[in-house]
Design a protein around this motif. Structure first.
Motif, PDB file in Angstrom:
ATOM      1  N   ALA A   6      12.048  18.164 -68.622  1.00  0.00           N
ATOM      2  CA  ALA A   6      13.109  18.412 -69.493  1.00  0.00           C
ATOM      3  C   ALA A   6      12.737  20.135 -69.954  1.00  0.00           C
ATOM      4  CB  ALA A   6      13.374  17.789 -70.654  1.00  0.00           C
ATOM      5  N   LEU A   7      11.539  20.152 -70.185  1.00  0.00           N
ATOM      6  CA  LEU A   7      11.304  21.621 -70.444  1.00  0.00           C
ATOM      7  C   LEU A   7      11.320  22.669 -69.268  1.00  0.00           C
ATOM      8  CD1 LEU A   7       7.822  21.095 -72.416  1.00  0.00           C
ATOM      9  CD2 LEU A   7      10.149  21.750 -73.421  1.00  0.00           C
ATOM     10  N   ALA A   8      11.154  22.129 -67.916  1.00  0.00           N
ATOM     11  CA  ALA A   8      11.363  22.880 -66.641  1.00  0.00           C
ATOM     12  C   ALA A   8      12.737  23.346 -66.368  1.00  0.00           C
ATOM     13  CB  ALA A   8      10.519  22.344 -65.788  1.00  0.00           C
ATOM     14  N   GLU A   9      13.723  22.210 -66.664  1.00  0.00           N
ATOM     15  CA  GLU A   9      15.097  22.400 -66.385  1.00  0.00           C
ATOM     16  C   GLU A   9      15.521  23.237 -67.315  1.00  0.00           C
ATOM     17  OE1 GLU A   9      17.387  18.794 -66.331  1.00  0.00           O
ATOM     18  OE2 GLU A   9      16.356  17.883 -64.515  1.00  0.00           O
ATOM     19  N   TYR A  10      15.164  23.026 -68.615  1.00  0.00           N
ATOM     20  CA  TYR A  10      15.866  23.985 -69.585  1.00  0.00           C
ATOM     21  C   TYR A  10      15.182  25.489 -69.398  1.00  0.00           C
ATOM     22  CZ  TYR A  10      16.612  25.791 -74.503  1.00  0.00           C
ATOM     23  OH  TYR A  10      17.208  26.558 -75.513  1.00  0.00           O
ATOM     24  N   TYR A  11      14.027  25.599 -69.018  1.00  0.00           N
ATOM     25  CA  TYR A  11      13.540  27.123 -68.537  1.00  0.00           C
ATOM     26  C   TYR A  11      14.296  27.728 -67.440  1.00  0.00           C
ATOM     27  CZ  TYR A  11      10.014  30.718 -67.397  1.00  0.00           C
ATOM     28  OH  TYR A  11       9.338  32.081 -67.427  1.00  0.00           O
TER      29      TYR A  11
ATOM     30  N   ILE B  43       1.812  24.101 -72.238  1.00  0.00           N
ATOM     31  CA  ILE B  43       2.583  23.316 -73.271  1.00  0.00           C
ATOM     32  C   ILE B  43       2.372  21.828 -72.843  1.00  0.00           C
ATOM     33  CG2 ILE B  43       4.937  22.874 -74.094  1.00  0.00           C
ATOM     34  CD1 ILE B  43       5.944  25.289 -72.468  1.00  0.00           C
ATOM     35  N   GLY B  44       1.749  21.249 -73.932  1.00  0.00           N
ATOM     36  CA  GLY B  44       1.181  19.756 -73.742  1.00  0.00           C
ATOM     37  C   GLY B  44       0.415  19.261 -74.866  1.00  0.00           C
ATOM     38  N   THR B  45      -0.075  18.261 -74.979  1.00  0.00           N
ATOM     39  CA  THR B  45      -0.833  17.607 -75.960  1.00  0.00           C
ATOM     40  C   THR B  45      -2.453  17.638 -75.323  1.00  0.00           C
ATOM     41  OG1 THR B  45      -0.575  15.365 -75.380  1.00  0.00           O
ATOM     42  CG2 THR B  45       1.043  16.331 -76.771  1.00  0.00           C
ATOM     43  N   ALA B  46      -3.116  17.279 -76.487  1.00  0.00           N
ATOM     44  CA  ALA B  46      -4.734  16.809 -76.154  1.00  0.00           C
ATOM     45  C   ALA B  46      -4.918  15.754 -75.085  1.00  0.00           C
ATOM     46  CB  ALA B  46      -5.380  16.979 -77.392  1.00  0.00           C
ATOM     47  N   LYS B  47      -4.012  14.905 -74.752  1.00  0.00           N
ATOM     48  CA  LYS B  47      -4.308  13.673 -74.137  1.00  0.00           C
ATOM     49  C   LYS B  47      -4.129  14.172 -72.540  1.00  0.00           C
ATOM     50  CE  LYS B  47       0.429  12.019 -73.911  1.00  0.00           C
ATOM     51  NZ  LYS B  47       1.415  10.994 -74.101  1.00  0.00           N
ATOM     52  N   ASP B  48      -3.646  15.331 -72.316  1.00  0.00           N
ATOM     53  CA  ASP B  48      -3.540  15.860 -71.009  1.00  0.00           C
ATOM     54  C   ASP B  48      -4.495  17.087 -70.559  1.00  0.00           C
ATOM     55  OD1 ASP B  48      -1.135  14.370 -70.606  1.00  0.00           O
ATOM     56  OD2 ASP B  48       0.090  16.047 -71.530  1.00  0.00           O
ATOM     57  N   ASP B  49      -5.708  17.066 -71.541  1.00  0.00           N
ATOM     58  CA  ASP B  49      -6.830  18.028 -71.234  1.00  0.00           C
ATOM     59  C   ASP B  49      -7.380  17.759 -69.980  1.00  0.00           C
ATOM     60  OD1 ASP B  49      -6.226  19.156 -73.411  1.00  0.00           O
ATOM     61  OD2 ASP B  49      -8.085  18.365 -74.623  1.00  0.00           O
ATOM     62  N   GLY B  50      -7.387  16.532 -69.434  1.00  0.00           N
ATOM     63  CA  GLY B  50      -7.997  16.167 -68.218  1.00  0.00           C
ATOM     64  C   GLY B  50      -7.645  16.954 -66.936  1.00  0.00           C
ATOM     65  N   PHE B  51      -6.186  17.331 -67.056  1.00  0.00           N
ATOM     66  CA  PHE B  51      -5.368  18.067 -66.098  1.00  0.00           C
ATOM     67  C   PHE B  51      -6.201  19.451 -65.835  1.00  0.00           C
ATOM     68  CE2 PHE B  51      -1.975  20.854 -64.480  1.00  0.00           C
ATOM     69  CZ  PHE B  51      -1.455  20.147 -63.781  1.00  0.00           C
ATOM     70  N   PHE B  52      -6.915  19.783 -66.787  1.00  0.00           N
ATOM     71  CA  PHE B  52      -7.604  21.155 -66.645  1.00  0.00           C
ATOM     72  C   PHE B  52      -9.062  20.964 -66.531  1.00  0.00           C
ATOM     73  CE2 PHE B  52      -3.823  21.813 -69.227  1.00  0.00           C
ATOM     74  CZ  PHE B  52      -3.262  22.995 -68.725  1.00  0.00           C
ATOM     75  N   ASP B  53      -9.598  19.832 -66.912  1.00  0.00           N
ATOM     76  CA  ASP B  53     -11.180  19.630 -67.227  1.00  0.00           C
ATOM     77  C   ASP B  53     -11.577  18.908 -66.034  1.00  0.00           C
ATOM     78  OD1 ASP B  53     -10.954  21.031 -69.606  1.00  0.00           O
ATOM     79  OD2 ASP B  53     -10.937  19.191 -70.849  1.00  0.00           O
TER      80      ASP B  53
ATOM     81  N   ALA C 192       3.306  23.121 -67.852  1.00  0.00           N
ATOM     82  CA  ALA C 192       3.653  22.051 -68.906  1.00  0.00           C
ATOM     83  C   ALA C 192       3.538  20.714 -68.477  1.00  0.00           C
ATOM     84  CB  ALA C 192       5.524  22.383 -68.724  1.00  0.00           C
ATOM     85  N   THR C 193       2.693  19.944 -69.376  1.00  0.00           N
ATOM     86  CA  THR C 193       2.491  18.444 -69.131  1.00  0.00           C
ATOM     87  C   THR C 193       3.460  17.829 -69.960  1.00  0.00           C
ATOM     88  OG1 THR C 193       0.635  18.781 -70.783  1.00  0.00           O
ATOM     89  CG2 THR C 193       0.322  18.932 -68.539  1.00  0.00           C
ATOM     90  N   GLY C 194       4.082  18.620 -71.011  1.00  0.00           N
ATOM     91  CA  GLY C 194       5.040  17.672 -72.015  1.00  0.00           C
ATOM     92  C   GLY C 194       5.005  18.598 -73.032  1.00  0.00           C
ATOM     93  N   PRO C 195       6.047  18.205 -74.237  1.00  0.00           N
ATOM     94  CA  PRO C 195       6.205  18.768 -75.311  1.00  0.00           C
ATOM     95  C   PRO C 195       4.733  18.665 -76.219  1.00  0.00           C
ATOM     96  CG  PRO C 195       7.864  17.400 -75.126  1.00  0.00           C
ATOM     97  CD  PRO C 195       6.971  17.299 -74.026  1.00  0.00           C
ATOM     98  N   PHE C 196       4.433  19.655 -77.338  1.00  0.00           N
ATOM     99  CA  PHE C 196       3.496  19.651 -77.972  1.00  0.00           C
ATOM    100  C   PHE C 196       3.533  18.390 -78.772  1.00  0.00           C
ATOM    101  CE2 PHE C 196       3.676  24.448 -77.744  1.00  0.00           C
ATOM    102  CZ  PHE C 196       2.415  24.627 -76.987  1.00  0.00           C
TER     103      PHE C 196
END
Length: 289
Positions: A187-192, A103-113, A138-142
């Motif tokens: 916020a997503l983690a707390e909601y989960y 769950i996140g945006t393309a700007k967070d791709d570096g987290f994986f790459d 989760a790195t943030g909402p889509f």
């Protein structure tokens, strides 16, 4: 009781190292605060070290690039330590499996790459649809400008029913981007968790990010550290849990509760607000300067 100060220089000489937050303290997501930059430069000029400690869900080199684009000068800080660094280590170690729903945006791709050297020989992490996932990252909402945690209810219920753990790469709940308030991965983690799911955290207020900063600067047990931040349950709570003194920046997330003058918090409003939140930072300041 939290002592209100007018500038970092009033207390800076008592400390060797600053653990300084970014959003709400050094910048607003769009541009730096000149007075904050000057304060950090002055602290370093006196021999202090500045760790920019952020809950950004990206490895530190991506944070550094963002700071460069904003115009934050390199002589205002020594190292950057991000929630993304600590969470990334956990992900590549397999804490939420090898097939993950991101769950996140393309700007967070570096987290994986951007794979840390110690994990280059580890089995790969593959991003897959929720139906195939062993866990969630989760790195943030889509769409961080429009979405709320409630938009994910049905999908997160499916994840909970399958027992999927969520790795939260940014424990912040909200941040202000310019004049816009946006939800973060926290916020997503707390909601989960509210739905009965399991969330794992690695940024402030949790220990891994502080451990990483100490390790990178080779700080001994006698190092005099001051944490600077505007998040009461991230920056302030995290530092207090670590036994670190705290300078609370009231003109960030809590600004609307501190009176009409963002630079100078109303003492009675501040102390009442802190009492309601059950936390007592050593010092408070309107804006870092």
């Amino acid at each position: 009781m939290s002592r209100i100060i007018l500038s970092l220089a009033q207390i800076g000489g008592d400390y060797d190292v600053l653990f300084c937050d970014l959003w709400g303290c050094l910048h607003n997501g769009e541009h730096p605060y000149p007075a904050a930059v000057t304060a950090l430069q002055a602290f370093r000029a006196q021999g202090g070290k500045v760790v920019l400690m952020t809950n950004a869900p990206r490895p530190n080199r991506y944070v550094t690039r963002q700071l460069d684009r904003m115009g934050v000068p390199r002589d205002a800080w020594d190292i950057v330590v991000s929630s993304g660094d600590a969470a990334q280590e956990a992900m590549f170690a397999g804490r939420v499996g090898r097939k993950v729903w991101h769950i996140g945006t393309a700007k967070d791709d570096g987290f994986f790459d951007d794979i840390p050297a110690e994990f280059t020989d580890a089995p790969p992490i593959t991003r897959v649809p929720l139906s195939e996932a062993e866990g969630i990252v989760a790195t943030g909402p889509f769409d961080e400008l429009t979405e709320t945690p409630g938009d994910y209810r049905d999908r997160l219920i499916q994840a909970r029913n399958r027992g999927l753990p969520m790795l939260c790469a940014n424990p912040d709940v909200i941040v202000d981007m310019g004049e816009t308030r946006i939800y973060c991965a926290g916020a997503l983690a707390e909601y989960y968790e509210g739905l009965g799911g399991t969330s794992l955290y690695f940024g402030k207020p949790h220990p891994p990010i502080y451990d990483r900063a100490r390790r990178l600067l080779d700080l001994g047990p006698d190092a005099r550290i001051l944490a600077v931040g505007d998040g009461i349950f991230t920056d302030v709570k995290g530092a207090l849990d670590q036994g670190i003194d705290v300078l609370f920046v009231t003109g960030g997330l809590a600004a609307e509760s501190m009176g009409a003058d963002v630079e100078n918090p109303d003492s009675d409003l501040l102390l009442g607000w802190l009492d309601n939140h059950g936390l007592a930072p050593h010092y408070s300041i309107g804006r870092l300067r």
